[in-house]
Design a protein around this motif. Structure first.
Motif, PDB file in Angstrom:
ATOM      1  N   GLU A   1      48.617  39.448  44.440  1.00 20.70           N
ATOM      2  CA  GLU A   1      49.966  39.938  44.495  1.00 20.70           C
ATOM      3  C   GLU A   1      50.179  40.086  46.053  1.00 20.70           C
ATOM      4  OE1 GLU A   1      52.401  44.050  43.466  1.00 20.70           O
ATOM      5  OE2 GLU A   1      50.271  43.712  42.521  1.00 20.70           O
TER       6      GLU A   1
ATOM      7  N   ARG B   1      43.937  41.547  32.731  1.00 20.84           N
ATOM      8  CA  ARG B   1      44.868  40.498  32.460  1.00 20.84           C
ATOM      9  C   ARG B   1      44.911  39.667  30.817  1.00 20.84           C
ATOM     10  NH1 ARG B   1      44.121  38.893  37.945  1.00 20.84           N
ATOM     11  NH2 ARG B   1      42.779  37.064  37.439  1.00 20.84           N
TER      12      ARG B   1
ATOM     13  N   HIS C   1      48.928  34.473  34.238  1.00 22.28           N
ATOM     14  CA  HIS C   1      47.732  34.109  33.700  1.00 22.28           C
ATOM     15  C   HIS C   1      47.420  32.980  32.665  1.00 22.28           C
ATOM     16  CE1 HIS C   1      43.985  35.519  31.595  1.00 22.28           C
ATOM     17  NE2 HIS C   1      44.535  35.407  30.492  1.00 22.28           N
TER      18      HIS C   1
ATOM     19  N   THR D   1      52.812  38.998  34.814  1.00 24.48           N
ATOM     20  CA  THR D   1      51.285  38.774  34.813  1.00 24.48           C
ATOM     21  C   THR D   1      50.909  37.698  33.913  1.00 24.48           C
ATOM     22  OG1 THR D   1      51.231  40.994  35.432  1.00 24.48           O
ATOM     23  CG2 THR D   1      49.254  39.950  34.640  1.00 24.48           C
TER      24      THR D   1
END
Length: 652
Positions: free
Chosen positions: A105, A48, A94, A90
């Motif tokens: 998820e 990430r 993050h 994402t």
């Protein structure tokens, strides 16, 4: 997008190959390839971070971030396919403040014994980008449950909507909708290249006389631009394509734009089945020893029933000429290589797509090709990944199931390859849900070979648990209930001990519907309470109901050793001083249980009487426990003083 060790695809669910180029995703299954869950979680966090460093923010993403600013916020993210919706979701999660919650998820499917347990400050991704219209009603119901849980707990939820679902969005959900737009392709390519250490001047990119590059940057999906950046880096590293930025771009561009047409023309010109077999086997075994690829081509001819012509070994062109005619070569290490960057991926995709009659044969061929002489661990892994990629691309997930079962039956001995197949299915955008259902069916229905049970344990423990830990725990629980699958028992306990929610999940699973499983379930609970392995605080509220059921459902001979362990931990481990009170409260004031606990503590205290120092410390812990029991029975301090344990056979 390609990271140091894994591949990110901007607009997909997990690691998949979305075009004709190669990708390299390295799993290490069945104890040989798979990483530990903690390691995979760490790598996921690193990925990430890697993604955020290469991410170009699309228009309206700031609006989405504002919707998530407060705990409990939900954003429905939409936009055209290929613009990087998953990457945007994402990065949104993050970059949120705070790191107390987990990044998880959420699954689209629901197990028969599924549950919903979301914690405060969790960051949740719900990807509906590949959801079909017929699944809409079930999906909206699941989304409603996730939204309610996020609002109640203060978690943040980002949902990626497919265009089909967006058109059927209920009016009350419209305020949560944010449509993002495609970022500039040139900016995305530049960010990727510079993040990978390839420095160039902006004018170099602007002045390139490559019309197809300009078209690609203007309209191609983000995954193609990310793949182009990776291939430009490969062209530079290979030192076979010049030493300037323009050379590298010229060499890399056809991997994204041209190879499909080039391969179609090449295959059309090949009228000899032997040449086509060598080309296809070479593409499936790219990077393997040349002699292995040649044997693989011969076995492919046999598999499809191509007639063999018996002729002298000296007749016809030599192998070097044949390889050159197919634009292949033998590198200095004796391995097969293609002259063009990423060309082998386009060859594989062409044969799998446009020769549908070959697909059954290719599945059979791969089933045996893993045994080809000269194939090492790395080459077998690449072959399995390429097979899974192509089979899933043409909609044949059952091929993965069939080979996984075959490779783990009898004396198959291909557990690592079977695990890799299943892992590829789990992380596929379209078929990940189907593979999770398949694993659930394997673990709950029918007979499993010991090898397949071992493979499923490893995949659930190390792959599924990093993405969907609740689903992994359920499947591991079913596996652990099968006779002889001790590794699954260790795995489900390891997973449950590490997290309060998973601890509660396992307990509730054992006592689902108000009834307990047989003795096996109590055995799991006793093992779950082992203080030497417990990773959550012993005073967390999840522990008391477990003790309550253990005390009520297991004889004293079963739970007394665990009570001994808790008292010893209270003596020696920081943070365990009040842990015995949890056990006492779990007795619910039942005199019979409190008396048994009292006598158990007496027995534990006397086991350390030979050592004055240890004996004194044990006595202090035991006395504190006795006082708690006496108070629970309504005794005051004076009564406690008169109730000191005497030496008797009952206390032994």
């Amino acid at each position: 997008m390609s990271g140091p060790s894994d591949t990110w695809i901007d607009d997909a669910q997990g690691q998949i190959n979305t075009g004709s180029g190669d990708q390299h995703i390295h799993f290490h299954p069945a104890g040989e390839f798979l990483r530990s869950r903690a390691e995979r979680l760490r790598i996921a966090a690193d990925d990430r971070l890697w993604l955020s460093q290469r991410f170009v923010r699309p228009r309206n993403l700031g609006q989405a971030a504002g919707r998530l600013a407060k705990p409990g916020g939900t954003v429905l993210l939409t936009g055209e396919a290929g613009i990087g919706r998953r990457a945007a979701a994402t990065v949104l999660l993050h970059e949120l403040d705070g790191d107390g919650g987990s990044f998880e998820e959420l699954p689209v499917e629901r197990d028969d014994d599924g549950r919903l347990d979301i914690g405060h400050d969790d960051r949740l991704l719900f990807d509906l980008s590949a959801t079909a219209v017929e699944d809409g009603p079930a999906v909206w119901e699941r989304l409603g449950a996730y939204r309610s849980a996020a609002e109640r707990t203060g978690a943040r939820l980002v949902v990626i909507l497919s265009p089909i679902l967006e058109r059927s969005l209920a009016p009350e959900l419209q305020p949560y909708l944010v449509r993002i737009e495609r970022p500039r392709g040139g900016a995305v390519l530049t960010r990727h290249l510079r993040s990978d250490g390839l420095v160039f001047e902006p004018e170099e990119l602007e002045h390139l006389e490559l019309p197809k590059l300009k078209d690609l940057l203007a309209s191609a999906p983000m995954r193609d631009i990310a793949r182009l950046a990776r291939t430009i880096g490969e062209a530079r590293a290979s030192r076979r394509h010049g030493d300037t930025f323009a050379n590298w771009c010229s060499a890399a561009l056809p991997t994204v734009t041209d190879w499909a047409d080039e391969v179609a023309e090449q295959v059309h010109k090949l009228t000899d089945g032997r040449e086509r077999a060598l080309l296809l086997a070479g593409a499936m075994l790219d990077g393997a020893p040349m002699d292995t690829a040649v044997v693989g081509a011969e076995r492919l001819l046999h598999q499809v029933g191509h007639p063999f012509e018996v002729e002298s070994a000296l007749a016809g062109p030599d192998l070097l000429v044949q390889l050159r005619g197919l634009q292949m070569t033998r590198d200095q290490g004796g391995r097969l290589d293609f002259e063009r960057l990423s060309y082998s991926g386009a060859v594989r995709s062409h044969f799998w797509t446009y020769f549908p009659g070959l697909r059954d044969h290719l599945t059979e061929w791969v089933a045996e090709a893993v045994h080809l002489p000269g194939l090492g661990v790395a080459e077998r892994r690449e072959l399995v990944i390429r097979f899974a990629e192509q089979a899933l691309m043409v909609g044949r997930p059952d091929d993965l199931r069939e080979l996984a079962e075959r490779w783990t039956s009898g004396t198959g001995g291909l557990r690592a390859e079977a695990a890799l197949l299943i892992a590829q299915g789990l992380e596929h955008e379209k078929y990940g849900t189907a593979m999770r259902r398949q694993i659930y069916q394997w673990t709950t229905i029918g007979q499993l070979s010991p090898q397949l049970a071992d493979v499923l344990t490893g995949v659930c423990r190390h792959v599924l648990a990093a993405i969907h830990p609740d689903l992994a725990l359920t499947r591991l629980y079913h596996l652990s209930s099968r006779r002889g699958v001790t590794a699954a028992t260790d795995a489900v306990l390891e997973l449950a001990r590490s997290d309060r929610r998973l601890f509660r999940h396992l307990y509730e699973r054992i006592f689902s519907g108000g009834r307990s499983e047989p003795k096996y379930g109590y055995g799991l609970l006793l093992a779950l309470l082992d203080p030497r392995l417990l990773r959550i605080s012993p005073t967390d509220p999840e522990l008391e109901p477990v003790w309550r059921n253990v005390l009520a459902g297991v004889d004293r001979t079963g739970w007394a050793p665990v009570v001994y362990g808790w008292l010893a931990a209270a003596e020696a481990k920081p943070g365990w001083e009040r842990a015995p009170d949890v056990v006492m409260r779990a007795a619910d004031g039942r005199t019979d249980l409190l008396n048994q606990l009292y006598l158990t503590a007496v027995g534990w205290q006397r086991t350390g009487s030979g050592d004055p120092v240890s004996g004194a410390a044990r006595l202090a812990v035991a006395e504190r426990f006795w006082r708690s029991i006496d108070r629970a029975q309504g005794m005051d301090e004076h009564q406690y003083a008169d109730n000191q344990p005497a030496d008797s056979w009952e206390a032994s």
